[in-house]
Design a protein around this motif. Structure first.
Motif, PDB file in Angstrom:
ATOM      1  N   MET A  91       0.835  -1.206   0.000  1.00 19.79           N
ATOM      2  CA  MET A  91       0.000   0.000   0.000  1.00 19.79           C
ATOM      3  C   MET A  91       0.868   1.254   0.000  1.00 19.79           C
ATOM      4  N   ASN A  92       0.293   2.331  -0.492  1.00 16.61           N
ATOM      5  CA  ASN A  92       0.940   3.633  -0.484  1.00 16.61           C
ATOM      6  C   ASN A  92       0.114   4.577   0.382  1.00 16.61           C
ATOM      7  N   ILE A  93       0.712   5.059   1.465  1.00 16.68           N
ATOM      8  CA  ILE A  93      -0.010   5.888   2.424  1.00 16.68           C
ATOM      9  C   ILE A  93       0.607   7.273   2.460  1.00 16.68           C
ATOM     10  N   ALA A  94      -0.208   8.293   2.290  1.00 19.78           N
ATOM     11  CA  ALA A  94       0.239   9.674   2.459  1.00 19.78           C
ATOM     12  C   ALA A  94       0.159  10.044   3.930  1.00 19.78           C
ATOM     13  N   LEU A  95       1.229  10.631   4.444  1.00 17.56           N
ATOM     14  CA  LEU A  95       1.255  11.117   5.827  1.00 17.56           C
ATOM     15  C   LEU A  95       1.438  12.628   5.782  1.00 17.56           C
ATOM     16  N   LEU A  96       0.375  13.355   6.058  1.00 17.50           N
ATOM     17  CA  LEU A  96       0.434  14.809   6.041  1.00 17.50           C
ATOM     18  C   LEU A  96       0.744  15.339   7.438  1.00 17.50           C
ATOM     19  N   ILE A  97       1.717  16.228   7.498  1.00 18.22           N
ATOM     20  CA  ILE A  97       2.115  16.821   8.772  1.00 18.22           C
ATOM     21  C   ILE A  97       1.459  18.188   8.894  1.00 18.22           C
ATOM     22  N   ALA A  98       0.532  18.296   9.844  1.00 20.74           N
ATOM     23  CA  ALA A  98      -0.241  19.523  10.031  1.00 20.74           C
ATOM     24  C   ALA A  98      -0.233  19.914  11.498  1.00 20.74           C
ATOM     25  N   GLY A  99       0.925  19.747  12.144  1.00 16.60           N
ATOM     26  CA  GLY A  99       1.001  19.992  13.580  1.00 16.60           C
ATOM     27  C   GLY A  99       1.586  21.333  13.960  1.00 16.60           C
ATOM     28  N   GLY A 100       1.998  22.147  12.956  1.00 19.37           N
ATOM     29  CA  GLY A 100       2.633  23.425  13.260  1.00 19.37           C
ATOM     30  C   GLY A 100       1.626  24.518  13.560  1.00 19.37           C
ATOM     31  N   ILE A 101       2.082  25.522  14.326  1.00 16.90           N
ATOM     32  CA  ILE A 101       1.189  26.623  14.694  1.00 16.90           C
ATOM     33  C   ILE A 101       1.417  27.849  13.819  1.00 16.90           C
ATOM     34  N   GLY A 102       2.468  27.850  12.977  1.00 18.63           N
ATOM     35  CA  GLY A 102       2.661  28.924  12.009  1.00 18.63           C
ATOM     36  C   GLY A 102       2.956  30.271  12.623  1.00 18.63           C
ATOM     37  N   GLN A 103       3.947  30.350  13.502  1.00 18.31           N
ATOM     38  CA  GLN A 103       4.248  31.592  14.206  1.00 18.31           C
ATOM     39  C   GLN A 103       4.611  32.735  13.268  1.00 18.31           C
ATOM     40  N   ARG A 104       5.268  32.425  12.148  1.00 16.04           N
ATOM     41  CA  ARG A 104       5.697  33.482  11.229  1.00 16.04           C
ATOM     42  C   ARG A 104       4.542  34.134  10.490  1.00 16.04           C
ATOM     43  N   MET A 105       3.363  33.533  10.524  1.00 17.51           N
ATOM     44  CA  MET A 105       2.213  34.107   9.837  1.00 17.51           C
ATOM     45  C   MET A 105       1.582  35.252  10.625  1.00 17.51           C
ATOM     46  N   ASN A 106       1.842  35.313  11.938  1.00 18.70           N
ATOM     47  CA  ASN A 106       1.257  36.341  12.800  1.00 18.70           C
ATOM     48  C   ASN A 106      -0.272  36.352  12.706  1.00 18.70           C
ATOM     49  N   MET A 107      -0.852  35.158  12.684  1.00 21.23           N
ATOM     50  CA  MET A 107      -2.297  35.019  12.635  1.00 21.23           C
ATOM     51  C   MET A 107      -2.753  34.095  13.752  1.00 21.23           C
ATOM     52  N   ASN A 108      -4.007  34.255  14.169  1.00 21.95           N
ATOM     53  CA  ASN A 108      -4.543  33.392  15.217  1.00 21.95           C
ATOM     54  C   ASN A 108      -4.800  31.982  14.721  1.00 21.95           C
ATOM     55  N   THR A 109      -5.128  31.857  13.436  1.00 16.37           N
ATOM     56  CA  THR A 109      -5.411  30.549  12.854  1.00 16.37           C
ATOM     57  C   THR A 109      -4.139  29.937  12.288  1.00 16.37           C
ATOM     58  N   PRO A 110      -3.785  28.712  12.654  1.00 17.20           N
ATOM     59  CA  PRO A 110      -2.614  28.052  12.046  1.00 17.20           C
ATOM     60  C   PRO A 110      -2.741  28.035  10.531  1.00 17.20           C
TER      61      PRO A 110
END
Length: 232
Positions: free
Chosen positions: A1-20
Motif C-alpha cells: 500500500m501507499n499511504i500519504a502522511l500529512l504533517i499539520a502539527g505546526g502553529i505557524g508563528q511566522r504568519m502572525n495570525m490566530n489561525t494556524p
C-alpha cells in the motif's frame, strides 16, 4: 500500500495570525483541504493519515467529510516539535500497516503538489528505498558563519533545495526514528536530514516551483492567485 502522511502539527508563528496556516480559509476552503484533495485524487495513494494540532482534530474530520476526503483513515495528535509529530505519525502507522508499505510524507501547507511529484516519490522508493523531492539552487550562494558577512562562495551546482514529499518504506521510517531515540537525536528538521545524519544515502526526485510551502501571508496571496487563475 501507499499511504500519504500529512504533517499539520505546526502553529505557524511566522504568519502572525490566530489561525494556524494549514487551516486558513482560501477562497472559502482550508489550505489543508487543497492538499488532501491532491492525494485523494491520486490513483496511486491508497490511504491518508494526518498528524494534526490537538485543538483542530474535530474540525479536520468535519472538513474531510464535507469535501469527500474518503481516503483519510487516521488522524493523530501532533507533538511539540516537527520531529515529535513525525514520530507520532510513525507509531500510528506502525499499528496499521506493513513494513513494506510506502509512506509519502508531505507538509500540509504545500497544497499545490502535482500528481507527478507524488507518483515520482512512490517510484523512487520502489527503486532506491527512499525519495526526497528537491529543486536545484538557482541563486548565488554565500557561506557565512556570523550571518552578517562572507568571504566564501558555495557552488550552487552542489546544492539541492528540499521540498516534500519525502518518502520511504514504513519499516525504514520506524527504524530511523527508533535509532534517533537511542542516539538522543531530537531536533533534526526533516526525514531527509535524519536519514543522512544516521548514515543513509538519499535519492532525489524533481520538485517544482508550484510546490511551495506556505510560511508567510504573501504565500497565501500567491495561492489565491493561482487558484483564481486555475478556475477561470
Amino acid at each position: 500500500m501507499n499511504i500519504a502522511l500529512l504533517i499539520a502539527g505546526g502553529i505557524g508563528q511566522r504568519m502572525n495570525m490566530n489561525t494556524p496556516k494549514q487551516f486558513i480559509l482560501v477562497n472559502g476552503k482550508p489550505v489543508i483541504i487543497y492538499t488532501l484533495e491532491a492525494f485523494q485524487k491520486n490513483k496511486n495513494i491508497d490511504e491518508i493519515a494526518v498528524v494534526c494540532l490537538k485543538d483542530w482534530v474535530d474540525d479536520l474530520k468535519s472538513w474531510a467529510q464535507k469535501y469527500g476526503i474518503t481516503k483519510l483513515t487516521t488522524v493523530v495528535e501532533g507533538g511539540s516539535t516537527g520531529m515529535e509529530s513525525l514520530r507520532r505519525g510513525m507509531y500510528a502507522l506502525s499499528e496499521k500497516y506493513d513494513d513494506e508499505d510506502i509512506i509519502v510524507i508531505h507538509d500540509a501547507v504545500r497544497p499545490l503538489i502535482s500528481e507527478k511529484i507524488i507518483d515520482d516519490n512512490i517510484e523512487g522508493v520502489k527503486k532506491y528505498g527512499n525519495a526526497i523531492t528537491v529543486l536545484p539552487s538557482n541563486s548565488a550562494l554565500l557561506y557565512s558563519e556570523d550571518k552578517v558577512s562572507s568571504n566564501r562562495v558555495v557552488d550552487r551546482d552542489l546544492i539541492a533545495n528540499t521540498q516534500t514529499p519525502q518518502s520511504l518504506r514504513l519499516g525504514k521510517f520506524r527504524e530511523i526514528h527508533l535509532e534517533a531515540i537511542e542516539k538522543g537525536i531530537e531536533d533534526t528538521v526533516a526525514t531527509c536530514t535524519l536519514l543522512v545524519e544516521l548514515g543513509n544515502t538519499v535519492y532525489f526526485v524533481d520538485g517544482d516551483e508550484m510546490n511551495f510551502k506556505i510560511t508567510t501571508a504573501e504565500h497565501i496571496d500567491l495561492l489565491k492567485a493561482y487558484l483564481n487563475m486555475r478556475d477561470e
